[in-house]
Design a protein around this motif. Structure first.
Motif, PDB file in Angstrom:
ATOM      1  N   ALA A 142     -27.905 -34.046  40.923  1.00  0.00           N
ATOM      2  CA  ALA A 142     -27.850 -33.959  39.472  1.00  0.00           C
ATOM      3  C   ALA A 142     -26.604 -33.254  38.954  1.00  0.00           C
ATOM      4  CB  ALA A 142     -29.101 -33.248  38.944  1.00  0.00           C
ATOM      5  N   THR A 143     -26.233 -33.614  37.727  1.00  0.00           N
ATOM      6  CA  THR A 143     -25.228 -32.879  36.963  1.00  0.00           C
ATOM      7  C   THR A 143     -25.900 -32.060  35.858  1.00  0.00           C
ATOM      8  OG1 THR A 143     -24.934 -34.754  35.454  1.00  0.00           O
ATOM      9  CG2 THR A 143     -23.472 -34.644  37.362  1.00  0.00           C
ATOM     10  N   HIS A 144     -27.122 -32.456  35.479  1.00  0.00           N
ATOM     11  CA  HIS A 144     -27.907 -31.772  34.457  1.00  0.00           C
ATOM     12  C   HIS A 144     -29.359 -31.707  34.923  1.00  0.00           C
ATOM     13  CE1 HIS A 144     -24.442 -33.345  32.250  1.00  0.00           C
ATOM     14  NE2 HIS A 144     -24.680 -32.478  31.269  1.00  0.00           N
ATOM     15  N   VAL A 145     -30.087 -30.762  34.373  1.00  0.00           N
ATOM     16  CA  VAL A 145     -31.517 -30.685  34.657  1.00  0.00           C
ATOM     17  C   VAL A 145     -32.258 -30.402  33.359  1.00  0.00           C
ATOM     18  CG1 VAL A 145     -31.378 -28.230  35.292  1.00  0.00           C
ATOM     19  CG2 VAL A 145     -33.315 -29.605  36.074  1.00  0.00           C
ATOM     20  N   LEU A 146     -33.352 -31.123  33.153  1.00  0.00           N
ATOM     21  CA  LEU A 146     -34.195 -30.929  31.978  1.00  0.00           C
ATOM     22  C   LEU A 146     -35.267 -29.916  32.340  1.00  0.00           C
ATOM     23  CD1 LEU A 146     -34.584 -31.985  29.063  1.00  0.00           C
ATOM     24  CD2 LEU A 146     -36.267 -33.596  29.991  1.00  0.00           C
ATOM     25  N   VAL A 147     -35.268 -28.795  31.626  1.00  0.00           N
ATOM     26  CA  VAL A 147     -36.152 -27.675  31.944  1.00  0.00           C
ATOM     27  C   VAL A 147     -37.078 -27.407  30.758  1.00  0.00           C
ATOM     28  CG1 VAL A 147     -36.234 -25.207  32.500  1.00  0.00           C
ATOM     29  CG2 VAL A 147     -34.423 -26.639  33.463  1.00  0.00           C
ATOM     30  N   ALA A 148     -38.323 -27.120  31.054  1.00  0.00           N
ATOM     31  CA  ALA A 148     -39.266 -26.669  30.026  1.00  0.00           C
ATOM     32  C   ALA A 148     -39.532 -25.184  30.250  1.00  0.00           C
ATOM     33  CB  ALA A 148     -40.572 -27.456  30.114  1.00  0.00           C
ATOM     34  N   ASP A 149     -39.348 -24.381  29.203  1.00  0.00           N
ATOM     35  CA  ASP A 149     -39.558 -22.943  29.357  1.00  0.00           C
ATOM     36  C   ASP A 149     -41.044 -22.604  29.243  1.00  0.00           C
ATOM     37  OD1 ASP A 149     -40.262 -22.873  26.649  1.00  0.00           O
ATOM     38  OD2 ASP A 149     -38.307 -22.131  26.000  1.00  0.00           O
ATOM     39  N   ALA A 150     -41.353 -21.313  29.250  1.00  0.00           N
ATOM     40  CA  ALA A 150     -42.747 -20.873  29.220  1.00  0.00           C
ATOM     41  C   ALA A 150     -43.471 -21.326  27.957  1.00  0.00           C
ATOM     42  CB  ALA A 150     -42.814 -19.353  29.340  1.00  0.00           C
ATOM     43  N   GLY A 151     -42.728 -21.540  26.882  1.00  0.00           N
ATOM     44  CA  GLY A 151     -43.320 -22.015  25.634  1.00  0.00           C
ATOM     45  C   GLY A 151     -43.323 -23.526  25.512  1.00  0.00           C
ATOM     46  N   ARG A 152     -42.914 -24.203  26.577  1.00  0.00           N
ATOM     47  CA  ARG A 152     -42.857 -25.667  26.645  1.00  0.00           C
ATOM     48  C   ARG A 152     -41.844 -26.278  25.683  1.00  0.00           C
ATOM     49  NH1 ARG A 152     -48.871 -27.957  28.171  1.00  0.00           N
ATOM     50  NH2 ARG A 152     -49.155 -26.607  29.980  1.00  0.00           N
ATOM     51  N   GLN A 153     -40.804 -25.545  25.417  1.00  0.00           N
ATOM     52  CA  GLN A 153     -39.649 -26.099  24.716  1.00  0.00           C
ATOM     53  C   GLN A 153     -38.728 -26.710  25.762  1.00  0.00           C
ATOM     54  OE1 GLN A 153     -38.327 -26.417  21.437  1.00  0.00           O
ATOM     55  NE2 GLN A 153     -36.771 -27.546  22.586  1.00  0.00           N
ATOM     56  N   LEU A 154     -38.214 -27.896  25.488  1.00  0.00           N
ATOM     57  CA  LEU A 154     -37.315 -28.565  26.413  1.00  0.00           C
ATOM     58  C   LEU A 154     -35.880 -28.087  26.217  1.00  0.00           C
ATOM     59  CD1 LEU A 154     -38.450 -32.300  26.412  1.00  0.00           C
ATOM     60  CD2 LEU A 154     -38.992 -30.522  28.064  1.00  0.00           C
ATOM     61  N   TRP A 155     -35.188 -27.907  27.374  1.00  0.00           N
ATOM     62  CA  TRP A 155     -33.783 -27.513  27.368  1.00  0.00           C
ATOM     63  C   TRP A 155     -33.036 -28.378  28.368  1.00  0.00           C
ATOM     64  CZ3 TRP A 155     -32.355 -23.615  24.006  1.00  0.00           C
ATOM     65  CH2 TRP A 155     -33.402 -22.818  23.507  1.00  0.00           C
ATOM     66  N   LEU A 156     -31.879 -28.859  27.965  1.00  0.00           N
ATOM     67  CA  LEU A 156     -31.032 -29.619  28.870  1.00  0.00           C
ATOM     68  C   LEU A 156     -29.930 -28.688  29.375  1.00  0.00           C
ATOM     69  CD1 LEU A 156     -30.634 -32.432  30.092  1.00  0.00           C
ATOM     70  CD2 LEU A 156     -29.023 -32.914  28.236  1.00  0.00           C
ATOM     71  N   VAL A 157     -29.904 -28.488  30.684  1.00  0.00           N
ATOM     72  CA  VAL A 157     -29.003 -27.507  31.296  1.00  0.00           C
ATOM     73  C   VAL A 157     -27.927 -28.220  32.109  1.00  0.00           C
ATOM     74  CG1 VAL A 157     -28.861 -25.478  32.790  1.00  0.00           C
ATOM     75  CG2 VAL A 157     -30.979 -25.944  31.529  1.00  0.00           C
ATOM     76  N   PRO A 158     -26.649 -28.063  31.771  1.00  0.00           N
ATOM     77  CA  PRO A 158     -25.591 -28.575  32.641  1.00  0.00           C
ATOM     78  C   PRO A 158     -25.456 -27.654  33.854  1.00  0.00           C
ATOM     79  CG  PRO A 158     -24.633 -27.459  30.749  1.00  0.00           C
ATOM     80  CD  PRO A 158     -26.113 -27.431  30.542  1.00  0.00           C
ATOM     81  N   LEU A 159     -25.441 -28.238  35.027  1.00  0.00           N
ATOM     82  CA  LEU A 159     -25.367 -27.422  36.236  1.00  0.00           C
ATOM     83  C   LEU A 159     -23.953 -26.903  36.414  1.00  0.00           C
ATOM     84  CD1 LEU A 159     -27.605 -29.591  38.576  1.00  0.00           C
ATOM     85  CD2 LEU A 159     -28.192 -27.456  37.426  1.00  0.00           C
ATOM     86  N   GLY A 160     -23.856 -25.612  36.583  1.00  0.00           N
ATOM     87  CA  GLY A 160     -22.551 -24.970  36.687  1.00  0.00           C
ATOM     88  C   GLY A 160     -22.724 -23.473  36.560  1.00  0.00           C
ATOM     89  N   GLU A 161     -21.993 -22.865  35.654  1.00  0.00           N
ATOM     90  CA  GLU A 161     -22.058 -21.423  35.470  1.00  0.00           C
ATOM     91  C   GLU A 161     -23.471 -20.986  35.072  1.00  0.00           C
ATOM     92  OE1 GLU A 161     -19.800 -17.864  32.940  1.00  0.00           O
ATOM     93  OE2 GLU A 161     -19.193 -19.966  32.729  1.00  0.00           O
ATOM     94  N   GLY A 162     -23.977 -19.980  35.774  1.00  0.00           N
ATOM     95  CA  GLY A 162     -25.308 -19.464  35.478  1.00  0.00           C
ATOM     96  C   GLY A 162     -26.431 -20.186  36.188  1.00  0.00           C
TER      97      GLY A 162
END
Length: 342
Positions: A142-162
């Motif tokens: 992957a270059t990105h990952v779709l993550v759901a936080d504890a509140g079930r909000q979706l976040w699109l994360v580019p893989l790299g720093e952090g």
């Protein structure tokens, strides 16, 4: 309900069948080991089969994923279509769709999904994520990952720093990894929990369709083997016990397929489908488990050979069983949804 494919869906399915059949051969799968096949991924993207998910809808994608499952092709097709193309199409802003979709659809960007939600992932007010997701299928591609936080909000994360990735091996060779987030920048996708609920149901339906293909491929191999393998001068397929076992596997495979079709059709029609997606997931988990065991069993001792093609179907079937959730867990969630009138 009408599950008859459109002309565009039929053409896309037939094209996918040819590409998977030509390139996801036993020798190429052995050469890929536990990783993906980059040449196959390029071929799928060049043929427009990733971009097609936007136009063909979830039912069309399920048809294409069946073809992947038949060959157990090692590419992040399901993940990038579900967590990338369909998620962005349904829940991304106009700006996000214009900026991100072209790269996802041409395969230069690949999206994995950290699903279901991980309670350990927290988001700051500035949209920075912290936490760990133990297993993310196809993360190493992957270059990105779709993550759901504890509140079930979706976040699109580019893989790299952090972000950090540690290789994880699963039952099936899905290029999985352990994802560590340490103040990783992310952008929200969709408002509130509705987007999460929809993407989760979409993923369950799509991976159930993938399981239908895995089971169909396993059964085809078992039928071919029992028709050619003789015992005491007669093909194994002539024996009633073998016929009954294969018939049960066929009915289980059809149940997985039709429940996945129904859930996908309802989503495409704009109808509620969360309970139907869970029904498809239950059949894919419970019945899929039975079918791939049958496929291996009907091969006799050959089915236990780690290098035999049918063993790969067994591994994929068991991995999908685990990914979709055990039957009891899925039934509990389904019962709660029904009890709540959802």
């Amino acid at each position: 309900m009408d599950f008859t494919p459109t002309e565009a869906q039929t053409e896309a399915r037939d094209l996918a069948a040819r590409i998977f059949g030509d390139l996801a051969t036993h020798d190429r799968l052995k050469a890929a080991g536990t990783g993906s096949d980059p040449e196959l991924w390029k071929a799928l993207c060049a043929a427009g089969l990733v971009a097609a998910a936007e136009e063909l809808g979830l039912l069309g994608l399920v048809l294409l994923l069946e073809e992947q499952g038949r060959t157990t092709a090692q590419v992040p097709y399901a993940a990038s279509c579900v967590y990338g193309v369909l998620a962005l199409t349904a829940h991304g802003s106009a700006e996000q769709r214009g900026r991100l979709l072209p790269a996802v659809e041409d395969g230069s960007a690949v999206v994995a999904g950290a699903f279901p939600a991980q309670t350990g992932v927290r988001a700051s007010a500035r949209g920075e994520l912290t936490g760990t997701v133990p297993v993310v299928p196809w993360l190493r591609d992957a270059t990105h990952v779709l993550v759901a936080d504890a509140g079930r909000q979706l976040w699109l994360v580019p893989l790299g720093e952090g972000t950090g990735i540690e290789e994880v091996e699963l039952t099936a060779p899905w290029s999985a990894g352990r994802l560590t987030l340490e103040g990783a920048w992310a952008e929200p996708l969709g408002p509130g929990t509705g987007a999460y609920t929809d993407v989760l149901a979409t993923a369950r339906t799509a991976f159930a369709g993938l399981q239908a293909g895995v089971c169909a491929g396993s059964l085809v191999r078992a039928v071919a083997h029992t028709n050619t393998r003789e015992q005491f001068g007669r093909p194994l397929a002539n024996r009633q016990a073998v016929q009954l076992r294969a018939a049960d596997a066929h009915m289980d495979t059809e149940a997985i397929r039709v429940t996945a079709y129904e859930a996908a059709w309802r989503r495409d029609a704009g109808l509620p489908y969360a309970t139907h997606a869970l029904t498809a997931a239950w059949w894919a988990s419970e019945a899929g488990h039975r079918v791939v065991h049958t496929g291996q069993h009907l091969h006799g001792g050959a089915g236990a050979d780690l290098d035999h093609p049918v063993h790969r179907h067994f591994l994929w079937g068991r991995q999908l069983d685990a990914y979709l959730g055990c039957g009891a867990e899925v039934l509990q969630e389904l019962g709660e949804l029904i009890a709540n009138g959802e």
